[in-house]
Design a protein around this motif. Sequence first.
Motif, PDB file in Angstrom:
ATOM      1  N   THR A 107     132.953-109.657 -61.983  1.00 46.22           N
ATOM      2  CA  THR A 107     132.342-109.341 -60.689  1.00 46.22           C
ATOM      3  C   THR A 107     130.825-109.303 -60.783  1.00 46.22           C
ATOM      4  O   THR A 107     130.121-109.842 -59.915  1.00 46.22           O
ATOM      5  CB  THR A 107     132.870-107.991 -60.176  1.00 46.22           C
ATOM      6  N   THR A 108     130.303-108.651 -61.818  1.00 50.10           N
ATOM      7  CA  THR A 108     128.839-108.536 -61.927  1.00 50.10           C
ATOM      8  C   THR A 108     128.182-109.876 -62.226  1.00 50.10           C
ATOM      9  O   THR A 108     127.069-110.139 -61.763  1.00 50.10           O
ATOM     10  CB  THR A 108     128.451-107.518 -63.015  1.00 50.10           C
ATOM     11  N   ALA A 109     128.865-110.733 -62.987  1.00 54.70           N
ATOM     12  CA  ALA A 109     128.314-112.064 -63.254  1.00 54.70           C
ATOM     13  C   ALA A 109     128.169-112.854 -61.960  1.00 54.70           C
ATOM     14  O   ALA A 109     127.173-113.548 -61.739  1.00 54.70           O
ATOM     15  CB  ALA A 109     129.205-112.818 -64.246  1.00 54.70           C
ATOM     16  N   ALA A 110     129.172-112.724 -61.093  1.00 54.82           N
ATOM     17  CA  ALA A 110     129.096-113.398 -59.793  1.00 54.82           C
ATOM     18  C   ALA A 110     128.021-112.767 -58.918  1.00 54.82           C
ATOM     19  O   ALA A 110     127.269-113.464 -58.220  1.00 54.82           O
ATOM     20  CB  ALA A 110     130.452-113.327 -59.101  1.00 54.82           C
ATOM     21  N   LEU A 114     120.745-104.643 -57.287  1.00 57.27           N
ATOM     22  CA  LEU A 114     120.513-104.584 -58.733  1.00 57.27           C
ATOM     23  C   LEU A 114     120.980-103.245 -59.302  1.00 57.27           C
ATOM     24  O   LEU A 114     121.531-103.180 -60.406  1.00 57.27           O
ATOM     25  CB  LEU A 114     119.034-104.804 -59.049  1.00 57.27           C
ATOM     26  N   ARG A 115     120.751-102.186 -58.564  1.00 54.26           N
ATOM     27  CA  ARG A 115     121.202-100.865 -59.002  1.00 54.26           C
ATOM     28  C   ARG A 115     122.715-100.830 -59.089  1.00 54.26           C
ATOM     29  O   ARG A 115     123.293-100.246 -60.015  1.00 54.26           O
ATOM     30  CB  ARG A 115     120.698 -99.794 -58.025  1.00 54.26           C
ATOM     31  N   SER A 116     123.385-101.470 -58.140  1.00 56.00           N
ATOM     32  CA  SER A 116     124.833-101.511 -58.127  1.00 56.00           C
ATOM     33  C   SER A 116     125.376-102.236 -59.352  1.00 56.00           C
ATOM     34  O   SER A 116     126.317-101.779 -60.006  1.00 56.00           O
ATOM     35  CB  SER A 116     125.328-102.205 -56.856  1.00 56.00           C
ATOM     36  N   ILE A 117     124.780-103.361 -59.707  1.00 55.36           N
ATOM     37  CA  ILE A 117     125.204-104.127 -60.889  1.00 55.36           C
ATOM     38  C   ILE A 117     125.050-103.289 -62.143  1.00 55.36           C
ATOM     39  O   ILE A 117     125.928-103.276 -63.014  1.00 55.36           O
ATOM     40  CB  ILE A 117     124.392-105.438 -61.003  1.00 55.36           C
ATOM     41  N   ILE A 130     118.784-110.079 -65.816  1.00 56.50           N
ATOM     42  CA  ILE A 130     119.357-109.035 -64.969  1.00 56.50           C
ATOM     43  C   ILE A 130     120.722-108.620 -65.507  1.00 56.50           C
ATOM     44  O   ILE A 130     121.029-107.432 -65.639  1.00 56.50           O
ATOM     45  CB  ILE A 130     119.490-109.523 -63.514  1.00 56.50           C
ATOM     46  N   PHE A 131     121.533-109.618 -65.826  1.00 60.54           N
ATOM     47  CA  PHE A 131     122.877-109.365 -66.343  1.00 60.54           C
ATOM     48  C   PHE A 131     122.815-108.675 -67.703  1.00 60.54           C
ATOM     49  O   PHE A 131     123.475-107.662 -67.939  1.00 60.54           O
ATOM     50  CB  PHE A 131     123.630-110.695 -66.446  1.00 60.54           C
ATOM     51  N   TYR A 132     122.009-109.218 -68.597  1.00 65.21           N
ATOM     52  CA  TYR A 132     121.879-108.693 -69.968  1.00 65.21           C
ATOM     53  C   TYR A 132     121.391-107.247 -69.951  1.00 65.21           C
ATOM     54  O   TYR A 132     121.916-106.389 -70.658  1.00 65.21           O
ATOM     55  CB  TYR A 132     120.907-109.583 -70.742  1.00 65.21           C
ATOM     56  N   ASP A 133     120.401-106.965 -69.125  1.00 64.70           N
ATOM     57  CA  ASP A 133     119.834-105.618 -69.061  1.00 64.70           C
ATOM     58  C   ASP A 133     120.773-104.616 -68.388  1.00 64.70           C
ATOM     59  O   ASP A 133     120.586-103.405 -68.528  1.00 64.70           O
ATOM     60  CB  ASP A 133     118.496-105.633 -68.309  1.00 64.70           C
TER      61      ASP A 133
END
Length: 292
Positions: A110-113, A130-133, A206-209
């Motif tokens: 889900t977060t990758a999408a 971004l906070r949600s991810i 964004i994903f990595y962090d």
Amino acid sequence: MRLNQRIRYYIYRSISVLVALAIVASSFAIDRTASALNPPSNQVQHNRIANSPNICPSNLNSVLDPIVNAPTFDKGQWGVLVQSLATGQTLYEHNADLSLIPASNIKLLTTAAAVQNVPNLPPIDLEEWLRSISLVNRDSNNRQANRLLSRMGGVQAIKTVIAPLGVNPDTYFQVDGSGLSRSNRAEATTFVNLLRGMSNLPGNKIFYDSLSIAGTNGTLSNRLTDPFLLGRVHAKTGTLKGVRTLSGYLDNPNYGKMVFSMMVNQSGLSGKVMTNAIDDMVLELARVKNCG
């Protein structure tokens, strides 16, 4: 007569105090001996790694197979895949195409999408998105994960968005955003391909962090604290009864970045036993070096 009784009382009391002090002193001595013989587990692991030779990728089977094939896991199922992030070379695999319950690792889909949807967001929504991810990955917030899935348009929308990353839709079955449902299924290849695909996207940072960092924050704040791993693992944990998973990246200074997914399903087995086995495997990966 009373004087003699009083003297005997004080003698008895003095002896009792001396005996008590002797017992306390003996107890401290035993504790010190026990501490010397049984230092904290992290220190034991650190000393073991520090005093052991590094291993070549070709030798990983001899190090990791004894963990997944241990008698403790006779009734369990493992799915493991480890690859070099730079070359895609498979360094280790064990039933990598076995479909297992992934627990909260399902949140990675889900977060990758969701990360790929960032360029389409108006500035007013960006910070909240971004906070949600971050909450979903780092803190494994289940409510936020289901909400994010809904806002992305459901599981079919997720499947459509992540397929171009190299994630075969036949390698997983997603029913929720949180991973709480035991109907979710995925292979180790699902997450390794997803993580590799995300590493090539402009939004990868964004994903990595958003992932938990070993010994630093989120669900890994108290795990993988060995100096060889501290701050070098960015990953997503997964926890259900009889299920433990961990998928992410390991920055090995002697080899380069690795991408991995480790899942174990075993009903009735202690979660701590499963978690320790996964952490032991990650620690062994820290020993890998380029052997020329």
